[in-house]
Design an enzyme around this catalytic site. Structure first.
Site, PDB file in Angstrom:
ATOM      1  N   GLU A 242      -6.981  -5.677  -1.842  1.00 31.45           N
ATOM      2  CA  GLU A 242      -6.932  -5.456  -3.275  1.00 31.45           C
ATOM      3  C   GLU A 242      -7.718  -6.534  -4.005  1.00 31.45           C
ATOM      4  O   GLU A 242      -7.668  -7.707  -3.634  1.00 31.45           O
ATOM      5  CB  GLU A 242      -5.473  -5.467  -3.774  1.00 31.45           C
ATOM      6  CG  GLU A 242      -4.632  -4.334  -3.229  1.00 31.45           C
ATOM      7  CD  GLU A 242      -3.211  -4.361  -3.780  1.00 31.45           C
ATOM      8  OE1 GLU A 242      -2.973  -5.061  -4.795  1.00 31.45           O
ATOM      9  OE2 GLU A 242      -2.347  -3.685  -3.204  1.00 31.45           O
TER      10      GLU A 242
ATOM     11  N   ASP B 129       0.405  -1.310   2.882  1.00 33.79           N
ATOM     12  CA  ASP B 129       1.517  -2.249   2.727  1.00 33.79           C
ATOM     13  C   ASP B 129       2.636  -1.631   1.895  1.00 33.79           C
ATOM     14  O   ASP B 129       3.708  -2.219   1.742  1.00 33.79           O
ATOM     15  CB  ASP B 129       1.061  -3.582   2.149  1.00 33.79           C
ATOM     16  CG  ASP B 129       0.409  -3.468   0.780  1.00 33.79           C
ATOM     17  OD1 ASP B 129       0.274  -2.341   0.263  1.00 33.79           O
ATOM     18  OD2 ASP B 129       0.029  -4.519   0.221  1.00 33.79           O
ATOM     19  N   SER B 130       2.398  -0.401   1.409  1.00 31.34           N
ATOM     20  CA  SER B 130       3.479   0.369   0.791  1.00 31.34           C
ATOM     21  C   SER B 130       4.626   0.599   1.759  1.00 31.34           C
ATOM     22  O   SER B 130       5.740   0.953   1.339  1.00 31.34           O
ATOM     23  CB  SER B 130       2.948   1.723   0.305  1.00 31.34           C
ATOM     24  OG  SER B 130       2.211   2.381   1.326  1.00 31.34           O
TER      25      SER B 130
ATOM     26  N   ASP C 146      -3.981  -2.182   5.686  1.00 30.91           N
ATOM     27  CA  ASP C 146      -3.914  -3.069   4.527  1.00 30.91           C
ATOM     28  C   ASP C 146      -3.743  -4.522   4.948  1.00 30.91           C
ATOM     29  O   ASP C 146      -2.981  -4.830   5.878  1.00 30.91           O
ATOM     30  CB  ASP C 146      -2.715  -2.699   3.643  1.00 30.91           C
ATOM     31  CG  ASP C 146      -3.090  -1.800   2.487  1.00 30.91           C
ATOM     32  OD1 ASP C 146      -4.294  -1.612   2.231  1.00 30.91           O
ATOM     33  OD2 ASP C 146      -2.165  -1.276   1.831  1.00 30.91           O
TER      34      ASP C 146
ATOM     35  N   GLU D 290      -6.851   3.293  -7.963  1.00 28.36           N
ATOM     36  CA  GLU D 290      -5.449   3.668  -8.185  1.00 28.36           C
ATOM     37  C   GLU D 290      -5.083   3.521  -9.653  1.00 28.36           C
ATOM     38  O   GLU D 290      -5.464   2.547 -10.310  1.00 28.36           O
ATOM     39  CB  GLU D 290      -4.505   2.806  -7.343  1.00 28.36           C
ATOM     40  CG  GLU D 290      -3.047   3.171  -7.576  1.00 28.36           C
ATOM     41  CD  GLU D 290      -2.054   2.525  -6.623  1.00 28.36           C
ATOM     42  OE1 GLU D 290      -0.843   2.806  -6.761  1.00 28.36           O
ATOM     43  OE2 GLU D 290      -2.487   1.753  -5.744  1.00 28.36           O
TER      44      GLU D 290
ATOM     45  N   LYS E  28      -8.208  -2.943   4.391  1.00 25.41           N
ATOM     46  CA  LYS E  28      -8.267  -2.730   2.940  1.00 25.41           C
ATOM     47  C   LYS E  28      -7.693  -3.942   2.249  1.00 25.41           C
ATOM     48  O   LYS E  28      -6.672  -4.494   2.697  1.00 25.41           O
ATOM     49  CB  LYS E  28      -7.502  -1.475   2.522  1.00 25.41           C
ATOM     50  CG  LYS E  28      -7.570  -1.221   0.997  1.00 25.41           C
ATOM     51  CD  LYS E  28      -7.023   0.142   0.616  1.00 25.41           C
ATOM     52  CE  LYS E  28      -5.515   0.200   0.656  1.00 25.41           C
ATOM     53  NZ  LYS E  28      -4.878  -0.695  -0.359  1.00 25.41           N
TER      54      LYS E  28
END
Length: 279
Positions: A120, A49-50, A88, A187, A118
């Protein structure tokens, strides 16, 4: 170069089996062409999602939508034939409940063909991770510095510097592994903490600003290739300076157009007679 045979895609079991072995090579990819370029050299391509910050110019990843992730995930799958592709889950697409997470994760996998998702979060998302894993959704966890929690954390800052932070990121990683995550991205985590987590977990860790002891490493491809000139994170090594090369090429193109040096006859579609004369 991946150790997986050229005639098949790297699978989730392949990734899991690399625990303690040859480090996993991971990069982000958001487009078909970038995926084609990176695919022969990577084990895992992350449609992160970056992309909200890298491609769309957002200040954070929070505005990224599920539809955006699916569109870019499908594009990367069209360009990658060997790397495992993980997509993501964007902010707001999984935090409400395990059921919401399953619906959205299932849509990502069905519409992109990716190998997994993925998300978070640590202890708070363990139940969701278990719910997904038990229903056939491979989950890569992401703990430590979590960009989707930037407002709660008060900015992009490394974690694990205090004993309390170190204990929390360790608990988060352990909870996600126990819940069924096939790998854990660490991270922005203090190096000794990341190394200790890697040694303790039964699944691979993938570091970004973490530790060389991690079972793999991931970076944003555009950072690696120097496509940003204003800022390079501490944990990035630039392997090229494509940004300045693109700027130079654009300047040369602009100069040729303004001077009418481009296009020339060789770049035009001419009548046959004229083409033979020009030849």
């Amino acid at each position: 170069m991946s150790t997986v045979p050229r005639n098949r895609r790297t699978s989730i079991p392949d990734i899991r089996a690399r625990k303690g072995g040859e480090p996993l090579v991971c990069l982000t990819a958001y487009t078909t062409q970038m995926a084609r370029l990176l695919d022969p050299h990577t084990d895992l391509l992350l449609v992160g999602d970056s992309l909200g910050m890298v491609l769309y110019g957002f200040d954070s990843t929070l505005p990224v939508t599920l539809d955006m992730m699916i569109a870019h995930g499908a594009a990367v799958m069209r360009g990658a034939g060997r790397a495992c592709v993980i997509v993501d889950m964007p902010f707001g697409s999984y935090q409400e409940s395990p059921q919401q997470a399953f619906r959205n994760a299932a849509r990502i996998m069905a519409e992109t063909g990716a190998g997994g998702v993925k998300l978070e979060g640590g202890e708070a998302l363990a139940e969701t991770t278990r719910f997904l894993a038990q229903r056939g959704i491979p989950v890569c966890a992401h703990v430590g510095l979590m960009p989707q929690a930037v407002n709660t954390a008060g900015g992009f800052r490394a974690t694990g510097r205090s004993e309390a932070e170190a204990r929390q990121v360790t608990r988060d990683a352990e909870a996600m592994a126990e819940a069924g995550a096939f790998a854990v991205v660490l991270e922005g985590t203090l190096e000794p903490v990341a190394a200790a987590i890697t040694a303790a977990l039964p699944v691979p860790t993938i570091g970004i600003g973490a530790s060389p002891a991690c079972d793999g490493q991931i970076l944003v491809a555009e950072d690696v290739f120097g496509l940003f000139s204003d800022f390079t994170p501490r944990f990035v090594r630039r392997y090229a300076d494509l940004g300045s090369q693109i700027a130079t090429a654009a300047a040369e193109y602009a100069a040729d157009v303004r001077a009418r040096r481009f296009p020339g006859p060789e770049h035009c579609f001419l009548p046959k007679a004229a083409a033979r004369s020009a030849g």
